[in-house]
Write an enzyme that holds these catalytic residues in place. Structure first.
Site, PDB file in Angstrom:
ATOM      1  CB  CYS A   1      75.264 -25.518  -7.240  1.00 45.73           C
ATOM      2  SG  CYS A   1      75.188 -26.919  -6.110  1.00 45.73           S
TER       3      CYS A   1
ATOM      4  CB  CYS B   1      72.104 -27.208  -7.040  1.00 46.15           C
ATOM      5  SG  CYS B   1      72.944 -26.508  -5.600  1.00 46.15           S
TER       6      CYS B   1
END
Length: 313
Positions: free
Chosen positions: A62, A65
């Site tokens: 991600c 993230c």
């Protein structure tokens, strides 16, 4: 017989001391200034410190993230809250699918603030910059702290009422009513009978469905409740809100979702936080059990004439 005196190895002792020190430091850092990576460990610390849990869901693939990790999660402003207002734990979504499903995580990154027992306080999805993230944490923590103060105040009141009830029961047992004494315990009452005539005191105190007597009746919020004895009547009069169903016996789920005051059925009752709630059916009661804090804190000021109506004022 020979006795041998063994002298401790100073070098080994030194290594042991350093190892123990590092172990102590690692424990203290897990609750103050550093993220945890195990949900169960975080929940134990949250319950011990009575602090909310911050769950941060992420994944190795991600991009947002990683960006949030570098610019927000590692900052001193965020980590200084750990152990003071929240317990922070990072959850790898690929390795903890059960938590992803449990908290219905649908996008990454995702952050959820929980009570120590696991009830969701608030949540947010997607990348958050530091200011927005700190605001999210501050609001959620403040909400938990406020709810906790209210809960403790209610608990203190309930404990006081319980002590009064016990004192009255003891007094009633020690002072029997004189013979040939005519005494009325009946107050002027409305027509609506609560709990289908069952005693709310027997139900709350003993979890027993005991039919009340019409001679021991008392009105509360426009509803008449029948008690099984004079002692129960006197107990009920001291604090009727402790024993009567909450929300005038209306289904809290329907009240919260539809803004309608619909009476529940005694077949579908449930106790939460020592208070009785009634529901229209099993489905509604199961919905309440999923998030009791949400429905038990429904803020409505009901009047008896609202019950059975459609839209509340």
């Amino acid at each position: 017989m020979r006795y041998t005196i063994v002298k401790p190895n100073r070098q080994s002792l030194s290594i042991l001391t350093v190892t123990f020190s590092l172990f102590v430091i690692s424990i203290s850092q897990s609750s103050a200034g550093e993220w945890l990576h195990d949900f169960d460990a975080a929940q134990k610390q949250a319950q011990a410190k009575d602090l909310p849990i911050l769950l941060h869901f992420h994944a190795s693939w991600c991009g947002p993230c990683h960006q949030m990790e570098q610019t927000v999660l590692r900052t001193a402003a965020v980590k200084k809250l750990f152990g003071q207002r929240v317990i922070g734990v990072k959850i790898d979504s690929d390795q903890n699918r059960h938590l992803v499903d449990r908290f219905n995580v649908r996008s990454l990154p995702s952050d959820i603030l929980l009570t120590p027992t696991g009830t969701i306080i608030t949540r947010t999805d997607g990348f958050q910059n530091q200011n927005v993230y700190l605001s999210f944490l501050g609001r959620g923590a403040s909400r938990y702290e406020k709810d906790r103060r209210v809960y403790l105040a209610q608990k203190s009141k309930q404990e006081l009422m319980e002590r009064k009830r016990q004192e009255m029961e003891q007094q009633a047992a020690e002072e029997p009513e004189p013979a040939n004494t005519q005494k009325s315990y009946v107050a002027s009452t409305p027509d609506r009978v609560g709990l289908e005539g069952y005693s709310p005191v027997a139900l709350t105190r003993d979890r027993e469905w005991k039919k009340g007597q019409e001679e021991f009746r008392w009105p509360y919020q426009g509803i008449t409740y029948h008690l099984a004895s004079r002692t129960e009547l006197e107990i009920f009069k001291v604090d009727p809100g402790r024993y009567a169903p909450q929300l005038l016996g209306c289904d809290p789920v329907i009240l919260n979702k539809q803004d309608r005051a619909i009476p529940g059925d005694t077949k579908y009752g449930a106790y939460y936080d020592r208070n009785l709630y009634l529901f229209v059916d099993l489905e509604s009661r199961e919905e309440f059990k999923k998030n009791p804090d949400r429905y038990s804190r429904t803020m409505h000021v009901l009047k008896i004439e609202d019950v059975g109506g459609s839209i509340l004022r």
